[in-house]
Write a protein that holds these residues in place. Structure first.
Motif, PDB file in Angstrom:
ATOM      1  N   MET A   1      36.408  31.568  24.601  1.00  0.00           N
ATOM      2  CA  MET A   1      36.762  32.035  25.940  1.00  0.00           C
ATOM      3  C   MET A   1      35.718  31.682  26.989  1.00  0.00           C
ATOM      4  O   MET A   1      36.009  31.705  28.180  1.00  0.00           O
ATOM      5  CB  MET A   1      36.972  33.556  25.920  1.00  0.00           C
ATOM      6  N   ASP A   2      34.491  31.355  26.554  1.00  0.00           N
ATOM      7  CA  ASP A   2      33.480  30.986  27.539  1.00  0.00           C
ATOM      8  C   ASP A   2      33.773  29.627  28.164  1.00  0.00           C
ATOM      9  O   ASP A   2      33.383  29.359  29.295  1.00  0.00           O
ATOM     10  CB  ASP A   2      32.094  30.918  26.874  1.00  0.00           C
ATOM     11  N   ARG A   3      34.444  28.744  27.392  1.00  0.00           N
ATOM     12  CA  ARG A   3      34.693  27.394  27.925  1.00  0.00           C
ATOM     13  C   ARG A   3      36.157  27.162  28.267  1.00  0.00           C
ATOM     14  O   ARG A   3      36.494  26.147  28.886  1.00  0.00           O
ATOM     15  CB  ARG A   3      34.195  26.340  26.923  1.00  0.00           C
ATOM     16  N   VAL A   4      37.030  28.064  27.839  1.00  0.00           N
ATOM     17  CA  VAL A   4      38.455  27.972  28.210  1.00  0.00           C
ATOM     18  C   VAL A   4      38.809  29.293  28.860  1.00  0.00           C
ATOM     19  O   VAL A   4      39.100  30.275  28.189  1.00  0.00           O
ATOM     20  CB  VAL A   4      39.332  27.699  26.968  1.00  0.00           C
ATOM     21  N   MET A   5      38.757  29.306  30.207  1.00  0.00           N
ATOM     22  CA  MET A   5      38.819  30.584  30.908  1.00  0.00           C
ATOM     23  C   MET A   5      40.126  30.785  31.655  1.00  0.00           C
ATOM     24  O   MET A   5      40.483  29.971  32.503  1.00  0.00           O
ATOM     25  CB  MET A   5      37.652  30.660  31.900  1.00  0.00           C
ATOM     26  N   ASP A   6      40.801  31.913  31.325  1.00  0.00           N
ATOM     27  CA  ASP A   6      41.959  32.318  32.128  1.00  0.00           C
ATOM     28  C   ASP A   6      41.449  32.893  33.439  1.00  0.00           C
ATOM     29  O   ASP A   6      40.567  33.757  33.435  1.00  0.00           O
ATOM     30  CB  ASP A   6      42.763  33.395  31.384  1.00  0.00           C
ATOM     31  N   THR A   7      42.010  32.422  34.542  1.00  0.00           N
ATOM     32  CA  THR A   7      41.576  32.946  35.845  1.00  0.00           C
ATOM     33  C   THR A   7      42.639  33.889  36.389  1.00  0.00           C
ATOM     34  O   THR A   7      43.816  33.780  36.022  1.00  0.00           O
ATOM     35  CB  THR A   7      41.343  31.805  36.857  1.00  0.00           C
ATOM     36  N   PRO A   8      42.262  34.817  37.267  1.00  0.00           N
ATOM     37  CA  PRO A   8      43.244  35.741  37.872  1.00  0.00           C
ATOM     38  C   PRO A   8      44.265  34.969  38.720  1.00  0.00           C
ATOM     39  O   PRO A   8      44.064  33.800  39.041  1.00  0.00           O
ATOM     40  CB  PRO A   8      42.376  36.646  38.755  1.00  0.00           C
ATOM     41  N   ILE A   9      45.331  35.696  39.096  1.00  0.00           N
ATOM     42  CA  ILE A   9      46.378  35.044  39.893  1.00  0.00           C
ATOM     43  C   ILE A   9      45.888  34.943  41.326  1.00  0.00           C
ATOM     44  O   ILE A   9      46.372  35.611  42.224  1.00  0.00           O
ATOM     45  CB  ILE A   9      47.701  35.825  39.819  1.00  0.00           C
ATOM     46  N   SER A  10      44.899  34.058  41.515  1.00  0.00           N
ATOM     47  CA  SER A  10      44.393  33.753  42.849  1.00  0.00           C
ATOM     48  C   SER A  10      43.911  32.311  42.835  1.00  0.00           C
ATOM     49  O   SER A  10      42.840  31.999  42.317  1.00  0.00           O
ATOM     50  CB  SER A  10      43.236  34.688  43.235  1.00  0.00           C
ATOM     51  N   GLU A  11      44.738  31.430  43.330  1.00  0.00           N
ATOM     52  CA  GLU A  11      44.383  30.016  43.317  1.00  0.00           C
ATOM     53  C   GLU A  11      43.156  29.752  44.184  1.00  0.00           C
ATOM     54  O   GLU A  11      42.319  28.922  43.849  1.00  0.00           O
ATOM     55  CB  GLU A  11      45.559  29.147  43.801  1.00  0.00           C
ATOM     56  N   LEU A  12      43.067  30.492  45.291  1.00  0.00           N
ATOM     57  CA  LEU A  12      41.900  30.312  46.150  1.00  0.00           C
ATOM     58  C   LEU A  12      40.626  30.715  45.394  1.00  0.00           C
ATOM     59  O   LEU A  12      39.637  29.981  45.400  1.00  0.00           O
ATOM     60  CB  LEU A  12      42.044  31.156  47.429  1.00  0.00           C
ATOM     61  N   GLY A  13      40.695  31.841  44.689  1.00  0.00           N
ATOM     62  CA  GLY A  13      39.526  32.301  43.939  1.00  0.00           C
ATOM     63  C   GLY A  13      39.194  31.363  42.803  1.00  0.00           C
ATOM     64  O   GLY A  13      38.038  30.946  42.624  1.00  0.00           O
ATOM     65  N   GLY A  14      40.200  30.981  42.009  1.00  0.00           N
ATOM     66  CA  GLY A  14      39.969  30.117  40.855  1.00  0.00           C
ATOM     67  C   GLY A  14      39.391  28.786  41.273  1.00  0.00           C
ATOM     68  O   GLY A  14      38.400  28.302  40.693  1.00  0.00           O
ATOM     69  N   ALA A  15      39.998  28.195  42.305  1.00  0.00           N
ATOM     70  CA  ALA A  15      39.519  26.890  42.754  1.00  0.00           C
ATOM     71  C   ALA A  15      38.097  27.018  43.288  1.00  0.00           C
ATOM     72  O   ALA A  15      37.258  26.130  43.076  1.00  0.00           O
ATOM     73  CB  ALA A  15      40.453  26.323  43.827  1.00  0.00           C
ATOM     74  N   GLY A  16      37.830  28.138  43.949  1.00  0.00           N
ATOM     75  CA  GLY A  16      36.486  28.344  44.490  1.00  0.00           C
ATOM     76  C   GLY A  16      35.443  28.447  43.393  1.00  0.00           C
ATOM     77  O   GLY A  16      34.362  27.855  43.481  1.00  0.00           O
ATOM     78  N   VAL A  17      35.790  29.164  42.318  1.00  0.00           N
ATOM     79  CA  VAL A  17      34.860  29.277  41.196  1.00  0.00           C
ATOM     80  C   VAL A  17      34.625  27.900  40.591  1.00  0.00           C
ATOM     81  O   VAL A  17      33.484  27.521  40.244  1.00  0.00           O
ATOM     82  CB  VAL A  17      35.395  30.266  40.138  1.00  0.00           C
ATOM     83  N   ALA A  18      35.706  27.101  40.460  1.00  0.00           N
ATOM     84  CA  ALA A  18      35.582  25.757  39.876  1.00  0.00           C
ATOM     85  C   ALA A  18      34.677  24.882  40.736  1.00  0.00           C
ATOM     86  O   ALA A  18      33.801  24.166  40.215  1.00  0.00           O
ATOM     87  CB  ALA A  18      36.964  25.116  39.713  1.00  0.00           C
ATOM     88  N   VAL A  19      34.853  24.938  42.054  1.00  0.00           N
ATOM     89  CA  VAL A  19      34.022  24.123  42.952  1.00  0.00           C
ATOM     90  C   VAL A  19      32.558  24.568  42.845  1.00  0.00           C
ATOM     91  O   VAL A  19      31.643  23.735  42.734  1.00  0.00           O
ATOM     92  CB  VAL A  19      34.529  24.236  44.419  1.00  0.00           C
TER      93      VAL A  19
END
Lengths: 334, 437
Positions: free
Chosen positions: A56-74
Motif C-alpha cells: 500500500m505504500d507504493r500503490v495508493m488509493d486516493t480519496p475522491i478528489s482529483e484535485l487533491g490526488g493530482a496535487g499530491v502526485a505533482v
C-alpha cells in the motif's frame, strides 16, 4: 529473430501493467496513485494485483478528489518520486486541471529550471463503453494545448508499454491518454524494458495514394479501411501519430509530400481537435505544394457523447466514413 | 431607392448569366412584367421581365456575365435622383467578392466534408476568374513551364489536379515538335484561274466554289448539265488561282467581279456554294443584267453564325489526321469522308502558302468565328430567278439563314444533308440546276 508465432501477445491493459511492474521493480521511486487502483485493481483492472506485490505504500488509493490526488502526485514528483497518477476516467481530470495546467506544466519554467515535475498521468478516455456524456470524452487536445506538458496516445499494446516506460524516464510531466476500448486489444509486446520514443509517429502501413493520420482507436479503423481500399486499388498510408505534443512533423510532412492527399481521423470533437493542428501544420509547411486535394478531417460530432449505443457509434468516425473520405480524395471527387 | 434588377437563376447549375441584349434603352420607362433583357446561360437563352415599374438606368453592358442574384441594372421612380451607379457589377472583376462572403464556416458538419468545401468554393468561385488548381498541380505546372490556364481541369468544378498536369506533360513529351512558326503568307499577283468544260451550247453556267475548296468540287454536278458550257472560277488563294492579297470581303468581290467581267459573257447562269454563294449574291447585286439565274448552295453572308472551329481547323491542318475530322463536320453522313478522300484533300492543301493565304482570308472574312460581311440587303434586292439549296444538317452555316430569302426565291431544304449538298446529294442538286438552265 522471432518468427511471428514466437511473438508473445498481451492485451493493452496487461502491457501497461507490465510496464508499471517493470518500472517499480527497477526503481523504488516509482509509485502508483489513483482512485480504486489498490485493492480493487483499478476501474478497468489495469493496476490489477500490483498492490499485492508492492504494498500500500507504493500503490495508493486516493480519496475522491482529483484535485487533491493530482496535487499530491505533482508534489511527490517535485520531491524526487516518479508517481504514476490514474484519473479513473479522463473526464474527471477536468477537476484536476489546476494541478495539471497551472502547476505541473509551469513549475520548471517558473522556478528557472531548479525543479522539474517528472509525473506521469494516465487518462482512460474515449467512447464505446455505453458510459454516456460524462465518461466517454476525448479531451486530449485540452492538455496538448499547454506548453510544458507532453501528451501521448498509444494505439497498440506495445506502444502502451513503451510510451509509459519512456514517460517515466522523461524529466517533465507526461499525459498518457489510453482509449478504454483498446484495453482488451491484444498485440505483440516485447519482453523486458524498452521505450517507445515520445514525439515520434509510426507509419503503420505504407501507401502512395493518400495519407491517413490517425490517433488511438482510429488507427485501427484506418488500418481496416486501408485493407478495403487496397482491394479497390487505392493505396493508403496510415500514420499512428502516437504523440500529439510534441507532434512528429517530419513523418507527417514526408508522407503528405509523397501522397499529396491527407485525411485526419480522430475521435475527439472535430473542431479545434488534433486533426485541425495536423491540417494546419501541413498547410503551413512546404508540403502544401504537394497537396493535390483539400485536406479532410474526420472527427467527432459537435455534441456530447449520447448514451444510446447506436447514436454513440454515429457521433464518432467509423470505417465507412474513412472509406468514403478516402475514395473521394483518391478519385479526385472533392 | 431605385429597384435593383437582379440576374435571375433560371436553371439549377447556373452560376452566371450573360446579358445578350436589352429590350429597353437607358432612360426609358418600363412597366412591371415588360420584357427587359435577354440572357444566355450555359444551357438556355431566355427573356427576363422588369421586376417593377420605373425608368431604366445603369444597365450592365451587353455581353457581360453577371453572377446570379446580383444587380445588372436599376429602375428609378419618376423624378427620383439618378446619381452614380449604386454598386459596381459583380461581374466586373475578381475583387467583388468580399472576404467575409467567402469565409463560410461549417463547423458542425462532421459527416460530409465535401459539403463544407463545396459551399466555400461555390462562393469563392463565382466571381473570380482565377484558375482553380491544387497546390501540387501548380508546382508541377510551374516546374514544367506550363500555363495552368491552358490546362483542362478534370477535378471538381474544373479544378486542375496533378493528374491533369502530368497528362499534359506526357502529351507534350510524345507530341512531335510543333511545326515551325506558320509559314508567312507570300502574296502573289495575276488573274484568277478559269477552267472551262468541253462542249455544251447556249447560256453558259459559271460556278464559284466555297472556302477551302476548289473548282474540282463541281464534278458530280457537271454531269447533269453537260449540255451547257461550264466555266469555273477558282477563288483567290484556292485551286490554281494566285494567292492574291485579300483584306476584306469587298476585296474578294472586286477580284471575282473582275474575273467575271473578263469572261465577257452576254449572260450566264451563276451557281455558288457557301463563300461562293455569298460572292454570287454580291455579283448579282451589281451584274444583274448579265445573269439569267442564280443558284445558291448553303450561301454565306446571310447571318453572323458560322462554325469557326471548323474553318480554323481546316486552315490549320497540316496532315490527314487533323484535316479529316473537320471534313467530316462538313457533311451529315461522315462515311462520305473516307480516309483516301481525306488524304486526297490534304494533298490538295500541301502548299503551305495556300494554307497561309486561306488562313489569312478566313481571318479577314470570319474573324473570331463570325461572318463579318452581311449580304441580307443585297439578297432582298435580287430580282433574278433564284433558288437556294441547303442541307438541314448543315453544321457549318445554319440552314435557317435561308429563311431570310424574299418570297420570290425558291427554297430547297434537304433532310439528312450537311453543308455539301453538291457532293452529298449531287443527283438531286444536279436535277434542280438542270431545270433552271
Amino acid at each position: 529473430m522471432h518468427t511471428k508465432t514466437d511473438l508473445r501477445e498481451l492485451s493493452y491493459a496487461e502491457a501497461i501493467r507490465e510496464a508499471m511492474d517493470i518500472a517499480m521493480a527497477q526503481d523504488e521511486r516509482v509509485i502508483l496513485m489513483g482512485e480504486d487502483i489498490g485493492v480493487y485493481g483499478g476501474a478497468f483492472g489495469v493496476t490489477g494485483d500490483l498492490i499485492e506485490k508492492y504494498g500500500m505504500d507504493r500503490v495508493m488509493d486516493t480519496p475522491i478528489s482529483e484535485l487533491g490526488g493530482a496535487g499530491v502526485a505533482v508534489g511527490a514528483a517535485m520531491t524526487g518520486l516518479r508517481p504514476i497518477f490514474e484519473f479513473q476516467f479522463s473526464d474527471f481530470a477536468t477537476l484536476g486541471m489546476e494541478q495539471i495546467v497551472n502547476q505541473a506544466a509551469k513549475i520548471r519554467y517558473m522556478l528557472g529550471g531548479a525543479v522539474s515535475v517528472p509525473v506521469v498521468m494516465r487518462f482512460p478516455s474515449g467512447s464505446g463503453t455505453g458510459a454516456a456524456a460524462q465518461h466517454s470524452q476525448s479531451l486530449e487536445a485540452w492538455t496538448a494545448h499547454v506548453p510544458g506538458l507532453k501528451v501521448v496516445q498509444p494505439a497498440t499494446p506495445a506502444d502502451a508499454k513503451g510510451l509509459l516506460l519512456a514517460a517515466l524516464e522523461d524529466p517533465d510531466p507526461v499525459m498518457i491518454y489510453e482509449h478504454k476500448i483498446l484495453y482488451k486489444m491484444k498485440g505483440h509486446v516485447p519482453e523486458g524494458h524498452y521505450t517507445t520514443p515520445i514525439g515520434k509517429a509510426a507509419v503503420m502501413r505504407e501507401g502512395k495514394d493518400l495519407t491517413i493520420v490517425a490517433t488511438a482507436i482510429m488507427v485501427h479503423k484506418a488500418l481496416d479501411a486501408a485493407e478495403t481500399l487496397a482491394t479497390e486499388g487505392i493505396d493508403a498510408e496510415v500514420i499512428d501519430l502516437r504523440t500529439i505534443r510534441p507532434m512528429d512533423r517530419d513523418t507527417v510532412l514526408a508522407s503528405v509530400r509523397k501522397t499529396g492527399r491527407l485525411v485526419c481521423v480522430y475521435e475527439a470533437v472535430k473542431t479545434l481537435g488534433v486533426g485541425a493542428e495536423v491540417s494546419a501544420m501541413v498547410a503551413e509547411s512546404d508540403a502544401f505544394d504537394y497537396l493535390d486535394a483539400p485536406i479532410i478531417r474526420l472527427g467527432g460530432a459537435e455534441c456530447p457523447i449520447p448514451y444510446n449505443p447506436e447514436l454513440e457509434k454515429a457521433v464518432v468516425p467509423q470505417v465507412p466514413d474513412i472509406l468514403e473520405a478516402a475514395r473521394n480524395l483518391a478519385k479526385g471527387r472533392i | 431607392m431605385p429597384t435593383e434588377v437582379i440576374m435571375p437563376k433560371v436553371d439549377m447549375d447556373m452560376a452566371k448569366g450573360k446579358i445578350m441584349s436589352w429590350h429597353i434603352a437607358e432612360g426609358e420607362r418600363v412597366s412591371k412584367g415588360d420584357p427587359l433583357f435577354d440572357i444566355e446561360t450555359d444551357k438556355a437563352a431566355m427573356e427576363v421581365e422588369a421586376p417593377a415599374d420605373g425608368i431604366l438606368y445603369h444597365t450592365a453592358p451587353e455581353g457581360m456575365e453577371i453572377p446570379i442574384g446580383t444587380p445588372c441594372a436599376w429602375l428609378y421612380a419618376e423624378g427620383e435622383d439618378v446619381g452614380e451607379q449604386p454598386a459596381p457589377f459583380a461581374g466586373q472583376g475578381a475583387h467583388t467578392v468580399q472576404p467575409e462572403q467567402a469565409a463560410v464556416t461549417d463547423e458542425d458538419d462532421t459527416t460530409s466534408p465535401e459539403h463544407a468545401l463545396a459551399s466555400v468554393d461555390a462562393v469563392a468561385g463565382e466571381a473570380t476568374d482565377k484558375v482553380r488548381a491544387t497546390p501540387r498541380a501548380r508546382s508541377l505546372a510551374s516546374g514544367a513551364g506550363l500555363n495552368l490556364a491552358d490546362l483542362i481541369g478534370t477535378g471538381p468544378r474544373g479544378r486542375v489536379q496533378a493528374q491533369d498536369v502530368e497528362n499534359e506533360i506526357a502529351l507534350r513529351d510524345t507530341r512531335p515538335a510543333p511545326p515551325q512558326t506558320p509559314v508567312a503568307f507570300r502574296a502573289e499577283t495575276g488573274a484568277l484561274a478559269v477552267t472551262r468544260s468541253k462542249g455544251g451550247t447556249g447560256t453558259p453556267i459559271v460556278m464559284i466554289h466555297g472556302f477551302a475548296s476548289n473548282a474540282m468540287s463541281w464534278g458530280q454536278i457537271e454531269a447533269h448539265v453537260k449540255h451547257r458550257p461550264i466555266i469555273r472560277i477558282d477563288l483567290p488563294g484556292h485551286g490554281k488561282s494566285p494567292k492574291l492579297r485579300i483584306d476584306s470581303f469587298a476585296d474578294l468581290v472586286r477580284e471575282m467581279r473582275r474575273a467575271f467581267d473578263d469572261l465577257n459573257l452576254e449572260t450566264a447562269h451563276l451557281v455558288g456554294h457557301s463563300l461562293g454563294g455569298a460572292i454570287s449574291i454580291a455579283l448579282a447585286d451589281t451584274r444583274a443584267k448579265r445573269l439569267s439565274s442564280l443558284t445558291l448552295l448553303a450561301p454565306a453572308g446571310l447571318g453572323p453564325d458560322i462554325n469557326g472551329n471548323a474553318v480554323t481547323g481546316i486552315c490549320r491542318a497540316t496532315r490527314t489526321e487533323s484535316l479529316a475530322p473537320w471534313l467530316r463536320a462538313l457533311v451529315a453522313n461522315e462515311d462520305l469522308v473516307t480516309d483516301s478522300y481525306a488524304r486526297l484533300a490534304m494533298e490538295g492543301r500541301e502548299d503551305a502558302n495556300l494554307r497561309a493565304a486561306q488562313t489569312r482570308l478566313a481571318d479577314a472574312l470570319f474573324p473570331d468565328g463570325v461572318q463579318a460581311f452581311d449580304l441580307r440587303a443585297a439578297l432582298q434586292r435580287i430580282d433574278l430567278p433564284t433558288r437556294i439549296l441547303w442541307g438541314k444538317q448543315d453544321a457549318i452555316i445554319p440552314w435557317q439563314h435561308a429563311l431570310r430569302a424574299p418570297g420570290h426565291m425558291a427554297l430547297h431544304l434537304f433532310d439528312g444533308i450537311g453543308h455539301m449538298a453538291h457532293i452529298e446529294c449531287p443527283d438531286a442538286v444536279g436535277k434542280i440546276i438542270k431545270s433552271v438552265v
